[in-house]
Write an enzyme that holds these catalytic residues in place. Structure first.
Site, PDB file in Angstrom:
ATOM      1  N   GLU A 147       0.838  -1.194   0.000  1.00 62.94           N
ATOM      2  CA  GLU A 147       0.000   0.000   0.000  1.00 62.94           C
ATOM      3  C   GLU A 147       0.871   1.242   0.000  1.00 62.94           C
ATOM      4  O   GLU A 147       2.098   1.163   0.130  1.00 62.94           O
ATOM      5  CB  GLU A 147      -0.953  -0.022   1.204  1.00 62.94           C
ATOM      6  CG  GLU A 147      -1.900  -1.228   1.182  1.00 62.94           C
ATOM      7  CD  GLU A 147      -2.923  -1.198   2.301  1.00 62.94           C
ATOM      8  OE1 GLU A 147      -2.973  -0.202   3.045  1.00 62.94           O
ATOM      9  OE2 GLU A 147      -3.677  -2.172   2.442  1.00 62.94           O
ATOM     10  N   HIS A 172      -8.884   9.556   3.491  1.00 63.67           N
ATOM     11  CA  HIS A 172      -8.539   8.504   2.543  1.00 63.67           C
ATOM     12  C   HIS A 172      -8.737   9.057   1.139  1.00 63.67           C
ATOM     13  O   HIS A 172      -9.763   9.670   0.840  1.00 63.67           O
ATOM     14  CB  HIS A 172      -9.414   7.268   2.750  1.00 63.67           C
ATOM     15  CG  HIS A 172      -8.848   6.044   2.106  1.00 63.67           C
ATOM     16  ND1 HIS A 172      -8.837   5.865   0.744  1.00 63.67           N
ATOM     17  CD2 HIS A 172      -8.258   4.936   2.635  1.00 63.67           C
ATOM     18  CE1 HIS A 172      -8.272   4.705   0.455  1.00 63.67           C
ATOM     19  NE2 HIS A 172      -7.903   4.119   1.589  1.00 63.67           N
ATOM     20  N   ARG A 191      -0.764   8.774   2.038  1.00 65.91           N
ATOM     21  CA  ARG A 191      -2.156   9.176   1.889  1.00 65.91           C
ATOM     22  C   ARG A 191      -2.364  10.689   1.907  1.00 65.91           C
ATOM     23  O   ARG A 191      -3.198  11.218   1.180  1.00 65.91           O
ATOM     24  CB  ARG A 191      -3.005   8.534   2.996  1.00 65.91           C
ATOM     25  CG  ARG A 191      -3.212   7.062   2.779  1.00 65.91           C
ATOM     26  CD  ARG A 191      -4.059   6.452   3.872  1.00 65.91           C
ATOM     27  NE  ARG A 191      -4.300   5.041   3.581  1.00 65.91           N
ATOM     28  CZ  ARG A 191      -4.963   4.234   4.383  1.00 65.91           C
ATOM     29  NH1 ARG A 191      -5.456   4.677   5.527  1.00 65.91           N
ATOM     30  NH2 ARG A 191      -5.148   2.970   4.062  1.00 65.91           N
ATOM     31  N   ARG A 212      -0.674   8.680   9.400  1.00 70.80           N
ATOM     32  CA  ARG A 212      -0.595   7.229   9.599  1.00 70.80           C
ATOM     33  C   ARG A 212      -0.169   6.517   8.327  1.00 70.80           C
ATOM     34  O   ARG A 212      -0.726   6.741   7.253  1.00 70.80           O
ATOM     35  CB  ARG A 212      -1.954   6.688  10.041  1.00 70.80           C
ATOM     36  CG  ARG A 212      -2.014   5.167  10.171  1.00 70.80           C
ATOM     37  CD  ARG A 212      -3.383   4.730  10.632  1.00 70.80           C
ATOM     38  NE  ARG A 212      -4.407   4.966   9.634  1.00 70.80           N
ATOM     39  CZ  ARG A 212      -4.898   4.040   8.813  1.00 70.80           C
ATOM     40  NH1 ARG A 212      -4.429   2.801   8.854  1.00 70.80           N
ATOM     41  NH2 ARG A 212      -5.853   4.329   7.958  1.00 70.80           N
ATOM     42  N   HIS A 242     -11.130   9.708   7.171  1.00 73.45           N
ATOM     43  CA  HIS A 242     -10.911   8.271   7.322  1.00 73.45           C
ATOM     44  C   HIS A 242     -10.349   7.863   8.674  1.00 73.45           C
ATOM     45  O   HIS A 242     -10.795   6.871   9.250  1.00 73.45           O
ATOM     46  CB  HIS A 242      -9.954   7.816   6.216  1.00 73.45           C
ATOM     47  CG  HIS A 242      -9.684   6.345   6.194  1.00 73.45           C
ATOM     48  ND1 HIS A 242     -10.680   5.412   6.006  1.00 73.45           N
ATOM     49  CD2 HIS A 242      -8.528   5.628   6.327  1.00 73.45           C
ATOM     50  CE1 HIS A 242     -10.161   4.195   6.023  1.00 73.45           C
ATOM     51  NE2 HIS A 242      -8.857   4.296   6.228  1.00 73.45           N
TER      52      HIS A 242
END
Length: 523
Positions: A111, A236, A283, A379, A344
């Site tokens: 990811e 997100h 992100r 994060r 998110h």
């Protein structure tokens, strides 16, 4: 109702701890809705850990620190990463069926922000699979009682005399809890743990379940527990944009498998923003790029295209996403997916130490409710489930080491919550209107890209709304809807205050007034 442990929340953090804590004593778990209505259950991607020889702790630590934009606690990062493999093995032993390759090794996804494939998954149903295994184990455990449709109203604290200094200090001894009939009950415990998840419903558009109203942060703050890093709200980048899809997430793993972001004219645009990492940038950077692109073009959404992959692969790797999109007329094997950023994950929360302890004795916090220092300003994808299981172990080990002294704790006071004597609220519009106002103010003024003048407008409006909400709470019998409104208004206020205090663009907090000023971390 009394128990040794009171755990508020039933996601991966709460249930993992409940199973461990039951080795020491009795456990009451309260959850607002049905047992599976949690952010854990919606988690598609997986859990990140070093699980093969091609990866290393050093690489995972580096990726986490880089994503956190210099604000992570490096000792915490190292501790979580190095404990990760053991916790994943523990989940497997509990019955979690992660996908495996033909050779028997775990199938690992990649990811955004990760330099290696290290995300253990159950296709795009990882959260549901973990929650299933945990709930089955909890239901078989006679020391654990699960109370569904129960919501924490407020924590119960009492003053205690410290032995070293002649001053009074708070200790959490339980919580006032409202059930589905509107009855407020008293739950007492020697150890109280907040695992209520995040606060996505503070924003108009979110990938979170409806229960994500920041309850743990709110109740902790009301009794004086420290909170930290509330300005760092992760959006997100790819939530499905469709009028029939309320909050359906298109997993970051889709980009990890080669999906690209394009505009309505099928032009790939990430090279203008992140020419090296492109769609696999962290992100915050991808969400900011999409937000900028939408504002630049006036478009309502952008598109995520993975149609170059074989249909058979897409149906196997992303069965839930494939079927959901197909039900809405979007064949992801033939056409791009319309997506927009959505709130998110809350990287900040109730401040804890390495044992999960808050600044209030007897009160612990886990998972998204907490701020451990792992995530810093942003994060790293799939580190959240990892953090939850590692800190569940830490809380358990701390309690196990101190169990003789914990067992000696006594509480002989009587507690009562005055609710029945107040009149019932007969117009839900009083709640619904303010709920809508808060979420729109936060989306429009405290979003992905911020400006000080807009933050000050938001602060003023939230102050006015909070005053009206407190008047409603004071006058009428409390209801779960009323409590959620009260909580999101407080959390919104904390996010705005923290955003105004940080005079720099850092991580998820991107503010136009201070694009490159570095003045340290805010609490």
């Amino acid at each position: 109702m009394e128990s040794d442990f009171l755990i508020i929340g039933s996601g991966i953090a709460g249930l993992s701890l409940a199973l461990k804590a039951s080795r020491l004593g009795t456990v009451n778990v309260i959850t607002k809705k049905e047992e599976v209505d949690t952010a854990t259950n919606l988690a598609q991607g997986g859990i990140a850990a070093v699980l093969n020889s091609e990866d290393s702790f050093a690489d995972h630590i580096h990726d986490t620190l880089k994503a956190g934009d210099g604000l992570c606690d490096e000792k915490v990062v190292r501790m979580v990463v190095e404990n990760g493999p053991e916790r994943v093995k523990e989940l497997i032993a509990l019955g979690v069926k992660f996908v495996k390759e033909k050779d028997g090794n775990l199938s690992l996804g990649r990811e955004g922000g990760h330099s290696k494939r290290r995300v253990a998954h159950a296709y795009d149903l990882t959260g549901r699979e973990i929650e299933r295994a945990l709930i089955e184990s909890v239901e078989q455990n006679k020391k654990i009682s699960l109370y569904e449709n129960h919501m924490c109203v407020d924590l119960i604290t009492e003053q205690q005399e410290t032995t070293q200094r002649e001053i009074s200090q708070k200790r959490c001894v339980g919580a006032y809890v409202i059930d589905e009939l509107g009855t407020v009950k008293v739950f007492l415990a020697k150890i109280v743990v907040l695992c209520t998840g995040g606060a996505g419903k503070v924003y108009l558009y979110t990938s979170n379940p409806d229960i994500a109203t920041g309850d743990g942060v709110a109740v902790a703050h009301r009794v004086g527990a420290a909170v930290s890093n509330m300005e760092f709200v992760q959006f997100h980048p790819t939530c499905l944009y469709h009028h029939q899809a309320k909050n359906f997430l298109i997993s970051e793993a889709v980009r990890g498998e080669g999906a690209i972001l394009v505009d309505e004219n099928n032009n790939r645009f990430m090279a203008r923003y992140e020419p090296v990492d492109m769609e696999l940038a962290t992100r915050d950077k991808v969400a900011r790029a999409i937000d900028t692109e939408m504002k630049r073009t006036g478009a309502d959404c952008v598109y995520l295209d993975i149609s170059h992959k074989e249909k058979a692969f897409l149906k196997e790797r992303f069965p839930t996403i494939y079927e959901k999109c197909l039900s809405l007329g979007i064949d992801i094997a033939k056409m791009p997916i319309p997506v927009v950023p959505a709130a998110h994950y809350l990287c900040g929360g109730v401040k804890t130490d390495i044992h999960g302890r808050t600044t209030i004795d007897g009160l612990f916090a886990l998972g998204e409710t907490s701020c451990t220092g792992l995530h810093g300003g942003n994060r790293l994808a799939s580190n959240s489930l990892l953090e939850a299981v590692v800190y569940a172990e830490n809380v358990f080990r701390y309690c196990e080491s101190n169990w003789p002294s914990i067992m000696q704790l006594e509480n002989n006071n009587c507690y009562h919550y005055d609710n029945a004597d107040k009149e019932k609220i007969d117009e839900e519009i009083l709640i619904n209107h303010n709920w809508d106002v808060i979420r729109r103010v936060m989306w429009n003024y405290v979003g992905i890209v911020r400006k000080e003048s807009r933050l000050m407008i938001a602060q003023q409006r939230i102050v006015e709304v909070r005053k009206e909400i407190e008047e409603i709470v004071e006058k009428f019998q409390i209801t779960p809807n009323m409590l959620e409104l009260r909580n999101i208004s407080l959390v919104a206020s904390l996010i705005i205050e923290a955003s105004l205090a940080r005079k720099q663009s850092k991580g998820l907090h991107y503010i136009l007034d201070y694009p490159a000023v570095d003045v340290g971390e805010s609490d």
